[in-house]
Scaffold this motif. Structure first.
Motif, short mmCIF file in Angstrom:
data_model
loop_
_atom_site.label_atom_id
_atom_site.label_comp_id
_atom_site.label_asym_id
_atom_site.label_seq_id
_atom_site.Cartn_x
_atom_site.Cartn_y
_atom_site.Cartn_z
N GLY A 13 0.82 -1.21 0.00
CA GLY A 13 0.00 0.00 0.00
C GLY A 13 0.85 1.26 0.00
N ALA A 14 1.92 1.27 0.80
CA ALA A 14 2.80 2.43 0.84
C ALA A 14 3.46 2.67 -0.52
N ALA A 15 3.81 1.60 -1.21
CA ALA A 15 4.43 1.74 -2.52
C ALA A 15 3.46 2.34 -3.54
N ILE A 16 2.22 1.87 -3.53
CA ILE A 16 1.22 2.38 -4.46
C ILE A 16 0.99 3.87 -4.24
N VAL A 17 0.77 4.25 -2.99
CA VAL A 17 0.52 5.65 -2.66
C VAL A 17 1.76 6.50 -2.95
N GLY A 18 2.93 5.92 -2.71
CA GLY A 18 4.17 6.64 -2.98
C GLY A 18 4.35 7.00 -4.44
N VAL A 19 3.99 6.09 -5.32
CA VAL A 19 4.10 6.37 -6.76
C VAL A 19 3.16 7.50 -7.15
N ILE A 20 1.93 7.46 -6.64
CA ILE A 20 0.97 8.53 -6.92
C ILE A 20 1.51 9.87 -6.42
N GLY A 21 2.07 9.87 -5.21
CA GLY A 21 2.61 11.10 -4.65
C GLY A 21 3.76 11.64 -5.46
N LEU A 22 4.64 10.77 -5.93
CA LEU A 22 5.79 11.22 -6.71
C LEU A 22 5.35 11.87 -8.02
N VAL A 23 4.40 11.24 -8.69
CA VAL A 23 3.91 11.79 -9.97
C VAL A 23 3.31 13.18 -9.76
N PRO A 82 5.40 14.15 -1.63
CA PRO A 82 6.50 13.21 -1.41
C PRO A 82 6.39 12.41 -0.11
N PHE A 83 5.55 12.85 0.81
CA PHE A 83 5.40 12.17 2.10
C PHE A 83 4.20 11.24 2.14
N TYR A 84 3.52 11.09 1.02
CA TYR A 84 2.38 10.17 0.95
C TYR A 84 2.71 8.73 1.36
N PRO A 85 3.92 8.19 1.06
CA PRO A 85 4.20 6.81 1.46
C PRO A 85 4.07 6.58 2.96
N PHE A 86 4.46 7.57 3.76
CA PHE A 86 4.35 7.41 5.22
C PHE A 86 2.89 7.40 5.65
N PHE A 87 2.08 8.23 5.01
CA PHE A 87 0.64 8.23 5.28
C PHE A 87 0.04 6.88 4.89
N GLY A 88 0.43 6.36 3.72
CA GLY A 88 -0.08 5.07 3.26
C GLY A 88 0.33 3.92 4.17
N LEU A 89 1.59 3.93 4.63
CA LEU A 89 2.08 2.86 5.51
C LEU A 89 1.32 2.86 6.83
N GLY A 90 1.18 4.04 7.43
CA GLY A 90 0.47 4.11 8.71
C GLY A 90 -0.98 3.71 8.59
#
Length: 462
Positions: free
Chosen positions: A341-351, A384-392
């Protein structure tokens, strides 16, 4: 005397087979198989939210600002019914089935329906009494507050449809069936898009109700979905027998759901309150800044359904394994799904950090310079901080299955404290304006994800 369905009943056999798969099938493929239909349904639900914002933008910037005021409270309803209480319902049913007690699972289903009705009535009453004052407190002007009140006057009295639909779908997920809930949510979200647009903008024979039409389409679609989901369960399609279930309801059944649901609800309220407080701070910088941030916050909220697609599968899978005493396997399920989940959200955040206009351009014209400036700043700083939100958030869903909600709640308290405290500090000691609010939001996401992941890693649900 055991009140469960006969051993040869096809629905009961299918339910038992699903539970066994949660307990013994390979984790990665099983989680992917369970999550895939959920993710598809959540993508369409996200499209519904995007369409709603688009329809509001066609009405005008004031409508968009009004939607920014009411949207956190609308999402609170969705998150409580589907995520917090919904996850608690799924986890309770899954734990009962994992422990080999289908009668208890049936009784928990009736309990869940009664709780859903109660929560819906409470939310409607709160918004009736305090809705306008809340929108004013958030910094809305007279016109945007009026738009928000118009939306809320339709949505909250009708939210019983949303609560009943999600409660019923959560029961079905608890039995290990992700396909039927996903298909129904897919249909509900798909149908709600033309209904909302039609009622708001006056398509075909539908009246042009403006702001009031947006929630009306959603409520009608969820009302039909609730009837279908309740009928599906009552007809025995989940493999649960309800003979004598109503008479078995007691305080223990309520505590089984609420012991997780209450803590999860606190976590959800804190998540929404964080955004609400930020809306209030951004609103002081003008209606354009509020509209721009509202679009950024809307995407942040849309990350929640994406994670929910995986999280709903994790809740049931973790719950079944906890019920069966397989804590080590439950923990492996949690980390597998959460990192994905963190990876998916992280890609969206990066784009979107690189290309924010891919999102903002859907709703804003080039002439909306103030809103565009605020929206771009939000994505550059926060995405860029979306992965941490997704992980939590993913570990929050897994923790529901385990019945261990303390650290997710602590993480959410920390997030709101850092976000508000950081925003106040940066506004008082710097001249960066609304960007200081966005920097505090970003750092709060980092804190949130780190606290929950460290707690799960160190505690191991012992």
């Amino acid at each position: 005397m055991n009140q469960s369905l006969p051993p040869l009943d096809p629905a009961a056999r299918a339910r038992a087979a699903r539970t066994q798969a949660l307990l013994s099938a390979p984790i990665g493929p099983t989680l992917a198989k369970l999550a895939a239909p959920n993710i598809l349904a959540m993508v369409v639900q996200a499209a519904q939210s995007i369409a709603e914002a688009y329809f509001a933008s066609r009405i005008g910037v004031t409508a968009l600002a009004g939607l920014a005021l009411v949207f956190p409270l609308v999402m609170l309803t969705q998150m409580l019914s589907a995520g917090a209480m919904g996850g608690a319902i799924s986890a309770s049913v899954a734990r009962a089935l994992g422990a080999g007690n289908p009668d208890r699972a049936a009784t928990l289903t009736i309990t869940a329906w009664l709780l859903a009705v109660g929560f819906a009535l409470v939310m409607a009453a709160i918004m009736l009494l305090f809705g306008p004052a809340i929108f004013v407190t958030l910094g809305g002007g007279p016109e945007s507050v009026a738009a928000a009140v118009t939306y809320a006057a339709v949505f909250f009295p009708g939210c019983i449809a949303i609560w009943m639909c999600h409660a019923s779908l959560s029961v079905i997920r608890g039995t290990g069936d992700m396909g039927m809930p996903s298909l129904l949510l897919l249909l509900v979200s798909t149908v709600s898009i033309p209904l909302a647009g039609g009622f708001a903008l006056g398509w075909g024979p539908l009246p042009a109700l403006g702001m009031a039409g947006l929630p009306l389409g959603l409520i009608v679609a969820y009302g039909v979905g609730a009837l279908v989901a309740v009928g599906y369960i009552a007809a025995g399609r989940t493999g649960l027998a309800f003979k004598g279930a109503l008479g078995r309801i007691d305080g223990g059944m309520v505590r089984d759901i609420m012991s997780v649901g209450a803590m999860a609800s606190v976590n959800t309220v804190l998540t929404v309150l964080t955004v609400v407080m930020m809306v209030g701070m951004v609103g002081r910088h003008g209606e354009g800044a509020l509209a721009g941030y509202g679009l950024g916050a809307r995407l942040e909220f849309l990350m929640i359904p994406v994670i929910f697609g995986i999280g709903a599968a994790m809740t049931s899978m973790v719950g079944a394994n906890i019920g069966a005493g397989a804590k080590a396997r439950a923990l492996r399920v949690a980390w597998t799904g959460s990192l994905a989940g963190a990876a998916i959200v992280g890609v969206i955040g990066l784009v979107l950090a690189l290309f924010p206009d891919l999102w903002l351009g859907i709703f804003l014209e080039p002439t909306n310079t103030e809103a565009l400036t605020a929206g771009r700043a939000y994505f550059h700083i926060v995405a860029p901080f979306y992965p941490f939100f997704g992980l939590g958030l993913a570990l929050y869903f897994a923790s529901q299955g385990a019945g261990r909600m303390l650290w997710p709640v602590i993480g959410s308290f920390s997030r709101i404290g850092v976000a508000i405290g950081g925003a106040v500090l940066l506004r008082s000691v710097t001249t960066i304006g609304v960007n200081g609010v966005f920097m505090a939001i970003a750092f709060a996401m980092l804190v949130y994800g780190s606290i929950i992941s460290i707690a799960v890693w160190r505690g191991r649900w012992a």
